[in-house]
Motif scaffolding. Structure first.
Motif, PDB file in Angstrom:
ATOM      1  N   THR A  71       0.811  -1.219   0.000  1.00 12.64           N
ATOM      2  CA  THR A  71       0.000   0.000   0.000  1.00 12.64           C
ATOM      3  C   THR A  71       0.843   1.268   0.000  1.00 12.64           C
ATOM      4  N   THR A  72       2.161   1.171   0.164  1.00  9.00           N
ATOM      5  CA  THR A  72       3.011   2.366   0.201  1.00  9.00           C
ATOM      6  C   THR A  72       4.131   2.254  -0.827  1.00  9.00           C
ATOM      7  N   LEU A  73       5.312   1.865  -0.391  1.00  8.53           N
ATOM      8  CA  LEU A  73       6.477   1.863  -1.268  1.00  8.53           C
ATOM      9  C   LEU A  73       6.347   0.856  -2.403  1.00  8.53           C
ATOM     10  N   GLY A  74       5.836  -0.331  -2.106  1.00  7.02           N
ATOM     11  CA  GLY A  74       5.668  -1.323  -3.161  1.00  7.02           C
ATOM     12  C   GLY A  74       4.648  -0.893  -4.201  1.00  7.02           C
ATOM     13  N   LYS A  75       3.567  -0.265  -3.750  1.00  3.91           N
ATOM     14  CA  LYS A  75       2.561   0.231  -4.682  1.00  3.91           C
ATOM     15  C   LYS A  75       3.134   1.338  -5.548  1.00  3.91           C
ATOM     16  N   ARG A 118       6.255   1.703  -6.573  1.00  2.76           N
ATOM     17  CA  ARG A 118       7.103   1.109  -7.604  1.00  2.76           C
ATOM     18  C   ARG A 118       6.274   0.432  -8.677  1.00  2.76           C
ATOM     19  N   ARG A 119       5.197  -0.238  -8.265  1.00  2.34           N
ATOM     20  CA  ARG A 119       4.339  -0.919  -9.240  1.00  2.34           C
ATOM     21  C   ARG A 119       3.654   0.081 -10.165  1.00  2.34           C
ATOM     22  N   LEU A 120       3.195   1.205  -9.617  1.00  2.00           N
ATOM     23  CA  LEU A 120       2.535   2.220 -10.435  1.00  2.00           C
ATOM     24  C   LEU A 120       3.516   2.874 -11.401  1.00  2.00           C
ATOM     25  N   ILE A 121       4.731   3.126 -10.948  1.00  2.00           N
ATOM     26  CA  ILE A 121       5.725   3.749 -11.822  1.00  2.00           C
ATOM     27  C   ILE A 121       6.080   2.814 -12.973  1.00  2.00           C
ATOM     28  N   ARG A 122       6.240   1.525 -12.684  1.00  2.00           N
ATOM     29  CA  ARG A 122       6.535   0.563 -13.758  1.00  2.00           C
ATOM     30  C   ARG A 122       5.389   0.497 -14.755  1.00  2.00           C
ATOM     31  N   ALA A 123       4.155   0.510 -14.255  1.00  2.00           N
ATOM     32  CA  ALA A 123       3.003   0.459 -15.156  1.00  2.00           C
ATOM     33  C   ALA A 123       2.920   1.718 -16.008  1.00  2.00           C
ATOM     34  N   TYR A 124       3.203   2.870 -15.422  1.00  2.00           N
ATOM     35  CA  TYR A 124       3.140   4.121 -16.185  1.00  2.00           C
ATOM     36  C   TYR A 124       4.184   4.140 -17.296  1.00  2.00           C
ATOM     37  N   ARG A 125       5.361   3.621 -17.042  1.00  2.00           N
ATOM     38  CA  ARG A 125       6.418   3.627 -18.051  1.00  2.00           C
ATOM     39  C   ARG A 125       6.131   2.676 -19.206  1.00  2.00           C
ATOM     40  N   ARG A 126       5.147   1.818 -19.055  1.00  2.00           N
ATOM     41  CA  ARG A 126       4.752   0.926 -20.144  1.00  2.00           C
ATOM     42  C   ARG A 126       3.676   1.544 -21.028  1.00  2.00           C
ATOM     43  N   MET A 127       3.239   2.758 -20.707  1.00  2.00           N
ATOM     44  CA  MET A 127       2.208   3.416 -21.500  1.00  2.00           C
ATOM     45  C   MET A 127       2.829   4.225 -22.629  1.00  2.00           C
ATOM     46  N   ALA A 128       2.009   4.500 -23.643  1.00  2.00           N
ATOM     47  CA  ALA A 128       2.427   5.298 -24.791  1.00  2.00           C
ATOM     48  C   ALA A 128       1.174   5.778 -25.509  1.00  2.00           C
ATOM     49  N   PRO A 129       1.261   6.858 -26.271  1.00  2.00           N
ATOM     50  CA  PRO A 129       0.102   7.294 -27.054  1.00  2.00           C
ATOM     51  C   PRO A 129      -0.349   6.225 -28.041  1.00  2.00           C
ATOM     52  N   TYR A 130      -1.649   6.192 -28.285  1.00  2.00           N
ATOM     53  CA  TYR A 130      -2.320   5.306 -29.240  1.00  2.00           C
ATOM     54  C   TYR A 130      -2.446   3.864 -28.758  1.00  2.00           C
TER      55      TYR A 130
END
Length: 287
Positions: free
Chosen positions: A36-40, A42-54
């Motif tokens: 719910t804190t540090l692990g979450k 890191r997980r959110l940052i990894r997921a965001y870096r997998r995004m891209a337009p389109y």
């Protein structure tokens, strides 16, 4: 003949079982706190870096789950003018689906999708000191919530922006950055939103005019808390400055469900403001 004291094996087994149960409980508490804190984070940052337009909307839901809010909003998009004899670019109204994910107490993710559920643009907003992701803006690297606006190049006289708004309750500031082919022909919009933290209102702006010296001072002091990545032919004037982040009047309704949290946060900001005022008054008295 040696004498050995009797050993109660039953008592030792029960003691060992109690110790193992306590350790397992502590492990569960630590694991829950991590997720719910540090692990979450890191997980959110990894997921965001997998995004891209389109990318598809279904792809985003696989990364972040189902959104909490979804509504329609009209924006303007560049396209070919079919009525003109020559090739000419014209603006036309399009309706996009805006979806918002609350990332716990850490921040917000917002996507703008067309009728085919393709993500034309998306934004990330931080609202916690525990959530300070590193984001690339062309050749620059910033940290949400820490990097000042002045770390990025300012808008030139022939460029659009910046966009700013300051009202009785709401405020927002956004500036566009474009780096051509090295930046993948993407547009980045960095700024300060009232839905994020730290929230530094653009005090001094009046309408569409703002003294350049005051704007430069604001860019040195204000920290970037929101970044919008645009990969389409959207006219940014039709959605900025408030489009850089989620609608605060919408997402703040979720916070009303936690009055104790709001009371603690309000008390914290009151004490902090009083401390800052006291330090400034001491500096004034010394001078």
């Amino acid at each position: 003949m040696s004498f050995l004291p009797p050993v109660d094996t039953k008592l030792n087994l029960w003691t060992l079982a109690a110790v193992l149960t306590a350790l397992y409980g502590l492990y569960g508490i630590a694991r829950g706190w991590w997720h719910t804190t540090l692990g979450k984070r890191r997980r959110l940052i990894r997921a965001y870096r997998r995004m891209a337009p389109y990318v598809r909307h279904d792809y985003v839901t696989e990364l972040f789950g189902e959104p909490a809010w979804a509504h329609q909003q009209n924006v303007q998009k560049y396209g070919m003018n079919e009525d003109a004899d020559e090739d000419a670019v014209a603006l036309r109204d399009v309706e996009l689906t805006v979806r918002t994910w609350p990332l716990g107490l850490l921040g917000y993710l917002v996507t703008w999708c067309n009728e085919h559920d393709e993500v034309l643009m998306y934004s990330l907003t931080t609202r916690s000191r525990l959530f300070r992701p590193r984001i690339s803006i062309g050749p620059y690297r910033i940290t949400l919530g820490r990097t000042p606006l002045a770390a990025l190049p300012g808008s030139g006289p022939d460029e659009e922006g910046p966009w700013h708004a300051l009202g009785a309750r709401r405020f927002s500031y956004a500036e566009q950055h474009y780096f051509g082919s090295p930046g993948g022909y993407l547009h980045w919009v960095a700024g300060v939103s009232d839905a994020g933290s730290p929230a530094h209102p653009p005090i001094g702006c009046e309408g569409n005019t703002w003294d350049p010296a005051e704007r430069d001072e604001y860019r040195r002091r204000a920290r970037i808390n929101s970044v919008l990545i645009v990969g389409s032919t959207i006219d940014l004037k039709s959605l900025l400055p408030y489009g850089i982040a989620p609608d605060y009047d919408r997402v703040r309704l979720l916070e009303l469900r936690h009055p104790a949290r709001l009371a603690v946060a309000d008390k914290y900001h009151t004490v902090r403001s009083a401390a800052v005022s006291w330090k400034e008054s001491r500096k004034t008295d010394r001078n």
